[in-house]
Structure formats: C-alpha cells, structure tokens
Design an enzyme around this catalytic site. Sequence first.
Site, PDB file in Angstrom:
ATOM      1  N   LYS A  46       1.284  -1.313   0.109  1.00 30.28           N
ATOM      2  CA  LYS A  46      -0.225  -0.172   0.364  1.00 30.28           C
ATOM      3  C   LYS A  46       1.462   0.772  -0.215  1.00 30.28           C
ATOM      4  CE  LYS A  46      -3.497  -2.455   2.739  1.00 30.28           C
ATOM      5  NZ  LYS A  46      -5.220  -2.171   1.792  1.00 30.28           N
ATOM      6  N   ARG A  66      -9.923 -11.206   2.447  1.00 33.35           N
ATOM      7  CA  ARG A  66     -11.009 -12.082   1.069  1.00 33.35           C
ATOM      8  C   ARG A  66     -10.168 -13.743   1.101  1.00 33.35           C
ATOM      9  NH1 ARG A  66     -11.101  -9.215  -4.136  1.00 33.35           N
ATOM     10  NH2 ARG A  66     -10.839  -7.591  -2.422  1.00 33.35           N
TER      11      ARG A  66
END
Length: 503
Positions: free
Chosen positions: A280, A354
């Site tokens: 990120k 996920r």
Amino acid sequence: MEIKVVVGDITEVAADAIVVNLFQGVTAPGGATGAVDEALDGAISDLIADGEITGKKGNAVIHTLGKMPAKRVVVAGLGKDGDFTANTVRDVAGDAARYLRGLGVKKAATILHGAGIGGMDPEEAAEALAEGTLLGLYNFRQHKTGDGGNEGKPEELAVMVFNPEDEEAVRRGIDTGRIMAEAASLARDLANEPANEMTPTRLAAHAEEVATRHGLEFRVLERSDCEELGMGAFLGVAQGSVEPPKFIICRYSGDPADPDNNLGIIGKSITFDSGGISLKGAEGMGRMKADMSGGASVIGAMHAIGQLKPRINVTMIAAATENMPSGSATRPGDILKSMSGKTIEVDNTDAEGRLTLGDAITYARQELGVKRIVDIATLTGAMGIALGSVRAGVFSNNQELVEAVIEAGEQSGERMWQMPLDDDYKEQNKSDVADIKNTGGRPAGSITAAHFVGEFAEETPWVHMDIAGVYMVSRDHGVWVKGASGIPVRSLVRLAQNLARRG
C-alpha cells in the site's frame, strides 16, 4: 460511569446538572420538562419564545440560580417528532453526555427521552439511553500518560422514573444497554490498539478472556493445525509475517438441544495490513491497524451474547494474521490451495482478507456444522466509494437472512444497504491458471470481492458485510466517537436475539 435508577421528581434532585428534552416546534413544554420550566419561573418557555431554545438537535444550558436543587438544566433537542426513533434517543444521549463532560459535570440526572411524549416503551427508552450515554462518552486513552485524558468525565447518572411501576422495566433496559455499549466499546478498544500491541496472539488472548468470563467454548488453531486442515489460503496470507497466525474459535450454546439452530459470525482479522508484496501507499497506512475490525466486532458480540443468553447457538471465528511483505511472503502470481480444495491465483496480495475468510467459512461449514453465516470485513475501498461513511454494504445468497441482518442494523442504528450479486460479475474473478483469482479488477470491486467470498459459502445461507466505509469515524457525533466505530457489534447481537425469538 454509574447509571442508576431513581424513582422521584427530577425537579427535586440535587445534582451538578439535570437533563430534560424538547421536540422541535414545541412552544409550551409539558411533562417533566414543563415541571422544570415551572420551577424556573418559565425560563425555558421564555428562551423558546426568544428563539434561543428550538428543540433542534443540540443542547442548551440554563443556570438555576438556586430555584432548584440542581445547579444547571440542560435542554436536549430531540428534533422533529415525526423523525423520532430509538436511534434518536441514543444520539441525543451521546451528545448530552459529552456536553455534560465539557461542563465538568460529575453528578447528573436525566429523564427518559421518548418514554413520555415520544410514546416509547420505558424499557426500550432506557436501553437506548444507556447505550447512547456510554458509547458517547467512550474514549481511547490507554496509551496516554498521567490522567489518561479522562478528566471531567461524569461519574454518576441518575435516570429519573416518575411512575414507580416502570422502575423494574427501566432497570432491565439500562442493564441491557450497558451490556451492548460495553460490547461495542470492547470492539472499539481492540481496533484502536496499535498493531504492535494487537497482534494475532493478543487478539486471541482477548477472545479467550471473553470466553472464560462467560463460560463459552474456546479454541485456537495454531499454524500446524491449519496446515493439517489444508488452510492454504489463510496461511498464504500469514507466511509473510513473523507473528504466528491464530485461528480463533469461540462458541456459545444457547440451544444445545437443537444443534442446527445456529449462527456463525466470522470476522476478518488482519491485525495489520501492509498490502504484502503489493504494498500500500504510505499515506493512511496507519489506519490498517484496524483492518481486524471485523474480528473485533465478533469478539465484542460474543461478550454481549454470553450475557444476554439468546436461545440460539452462536459460533465466532476470527482467522487472525498480519499481511506483511518479506522474503517469505506470498507473491502476485502465486497459486494457493484453500481448505475447500479450490485453487486461487493471487492477482494482488492486498486482496488478502477474502483469502482468510474463504478458509474460515469452509471450516465453519465443514467442521462445525454452521447453518447460517454472516461474515464481517473491512474488505474493499470500493465500498467506501459506493456508500461513503453512512451505511455498510451487505451481500447475500439468501434474502430472508439478509433482511434479518438489515433489520437488526436498523434497530441498532448501524445502517446497511443491500448490494447486488448478479452472476455476471463472477466473470471478472475467472482465472486462466486456477479455479478463481482473488481480484476482479477495479470495476464493481466490492461486488466481485463478495462473489469471491461467496464461493466458499456455497449453498449455506450467507451474508457478507463490507464495513470498509464505516469501521472508522472521523468526528464525534451522537453515539460515534472519533476512531474505531464498533460497527456492527450491536447489530450482530440483535440478529442473534431476533433469530432466537423466531425459532
């Protein structure tokens, strides 16, 4: 803060401040507010006539100057009576509590907002009042030195009950409201902690403390256990970190005679998300300490469920790990094999939550026999773009269950919005080299992420809640305090209660 019930007349209470209320547009206050107005020789009516008190959301203070035992009167605006709900009570109570703190009040008394002219049941009004007061006063000062920033915090709030017949109902409501607020505050505490404090190991310790306190079944699967179970997706995320992963399980048996009367609540528990190899940007990365807010919320929910004891079996799972870049980290292009047997192409290591949810859902279904699943995750930035910071997005393969989740959210003041799950979107998750890939690209990012998670739910009734837009709050207002929101702890508890009542 101690909240106690007192039967009596609020005009006769000796306190630093008392709190009454007023609907917008009312020119002649009635009930307890009218009694206080009379004791103050019409001061409230005069200020209404002058336009200084309007009943709009907000607080106004009047000094009693010896006309009453209380030193001050705070008039809390309730807004329009047509918009009045239990959530109004929560927000008004939260704002009023912070207002009292700002005045340096230590001992206060209040009437029940909504139990008179608002037409609410006294127990419901008391629950909302206690919830709002305690959530509104929440602060996270664990790492401040000295007094910890808690100076001026009110110490006692007396809830005045005029009719003695309502006393027990009000006590029950306050007890429930306190439990709900403490559960949400626990989740806030966990999510507000920095990642060097809230590691997977320490998150597991907090969950164990909740389980021990309330007599719940507790277990942690270690890395070796997860390897034996074939949890390649979860472990693929964990392999870049020096912190050992913890697969946390907590179970409440509220209906042991009917094992199938159950609910699974599964929270994304990435205790720090750097993005992994798909790193990120530096700006805002510090917020990723709270990427375990889903896990915090299910731990908080179990804290309340263990006390309120609904007649339903509830299983909590938090698959906790960090997502870090290192020489051992999963790389873009790697293929992982999940516990379900599905192979996953890792298109982007920053789509890690996920992966952990996939193995957690599979374990819940196959090993624990969970029949209804709600997963909670700070899953996609796209959710915040779609719904902003007002509502969480919910996705589901079962309309009855998703409507129950949304209803619980409305009851709790934690608003949600159902998003589409058309099969067409599944095309974006197709992989050329594996059964599925972990991202479907930028378009409809929240929907494709939900579809990925749904692959592991299969036919089990399932709701996916993406809280990425609502897990943090930017300013104090109502029950919300800057920092972690604690959403959706109270909704999960009410969902369990509602499902238990319906059988």
